[in-house]
Design an enzyme around this catalytic site. Structure first.
Site, short mmCIF file in Angstrom:
data_model
loop_
_atom_site.label_atom_id
_atom_site.label_comp_id
_atom_site.label_asym_id
_atom_site.label_seq_id
_atom_site.Cartn_x
_atom_site.Cartn_y
_atom_site.Cartn_z
N CYS A 48 35.45 41.58 75.82
CA CYS A 48 35.67 40.97 74.51
C CYS A 48 35.66 42.03 73.41
O CYS A 48 34.61 42.62 73.12
CB CYS A 48 34.59 39.93 74.22
SG CYS A 48 34.70 39.31 72.53
N CYS A 50 36.05 41.58 70.24
CA CYS A 50 35.37 41.14 69.02
C CYS A 50 33.91 41.58 69.01
O CYS A 50 33.39 42.01 67.98
CB CYS A 50 35.38 39.61 68.91
SG CYS A 50 36.97 38.85 69.17
#
Lengths: 144, 93
Positions: A48, A50
């Site tokens: 991920c 983010c």
């Protein structure tokens, strides 16, 4: 379904290059975490961008601190499924999320950083929280 | 840094763990998007008023400490049922 290894290899390397030992099997996890005395930082890696994109640099910054866990290990969520499941079995009530970090002392979780505590935060801020936990729970001074 | 930095075109909350309040309870999960059928969350857990043990505040306090106890992989909540969405990290319980 795991991502192609070519995609995750740099993310694995980012952790191992800072000194984290990568655990890819249940046996690896049991050997490193299961019976470990002292303090262990377990970083649950993730693709991920983010959150993991800030979490990995945060760990690197924190590992530059003057007091450190006895060992730092990492497992890769979504990739090494059995190893991750085994690592999480040592986290007690703490729920799975990735990326995340568990600081264990003598096999018990004493500090946990959930994904929601990483999202949207700078590596510096995450590292500051982590080093406070090192100061509280770890005792291994780093020689200059 | 918001999710759309890594996923251009996505909602600002994409990838962020949120608390979504409805008239009957709470959902906590990773925000994906707003679809024509509602707000899509991943790895979500819920508190139902009058069903789940304890209060909403107690549920959030436990979630902050121990993480999201996910009961469903994907959850669509119709937009008309959504009263408020906020980041879990901004909750002070």
């Amino acid at each position: 379904m795991p991502y192609p290894e070519s995609l995750v290899a740099p993310m694995r390397a980012e952790m191992t290059s800072m000194g984290a030992v990568e655990l890819r099997t249940v046996a690896d996890v049991d050997a490193a975490v299961g019976s470990a005395a002292g303090t262990t930082l377990v970083f649950v890696n993730s693709v991920c961008g983010c959150a993991a994109g800030n979490a990995r640099p945060a760990v690197k910054m924190a590992l530059g601190h003057g007091v450190l866990p006895d060992r730092t290990v990492t497992v890769f969520a979504g990739q090494d499924l059995d190893a991750v499941a085994r690592a999480r079995s040592y986290f007690g009530e703490y729920q799975p999320s990735s990326p995340s970090m568990a600081l264990l002392r003598d096999g018990e979780v004493v500090h946990f950083v959930h994904r929601h505590q990483i999202e949207g935060r700078s590596p510096q801020a995450i590292a500051t929280d982590l080093t406070k936990a090192f100061d509280t729970y770890c005792s291994r001074p780093v020689s200059a | 840094m918001s999710g759309h930095v890594f996923h251009p075109g996505h909602h600002d909350l994409h990838g962020i763990t949120v608390v979504l309040e409805t008239n009957t309870g709470l959902w906590v999960g990773r925000f994906d998007s707003v679809t024509p059928k509602g707000v899509l969350l991943h790895d979500a857990g819920c508190y139902e008023d009058g069903v789940t043990e304890g209060t909403r505040e107690e549920y959030l306090r436990k979630t902050l400490k121990f993480g999201v106890r996910a009961t469903v992989k994907n959850k669509l909540i119709p937009e008309q049922d959504v009263r408020e969405i906020r980041q879990l990290a901004e909750v002070t319980a």
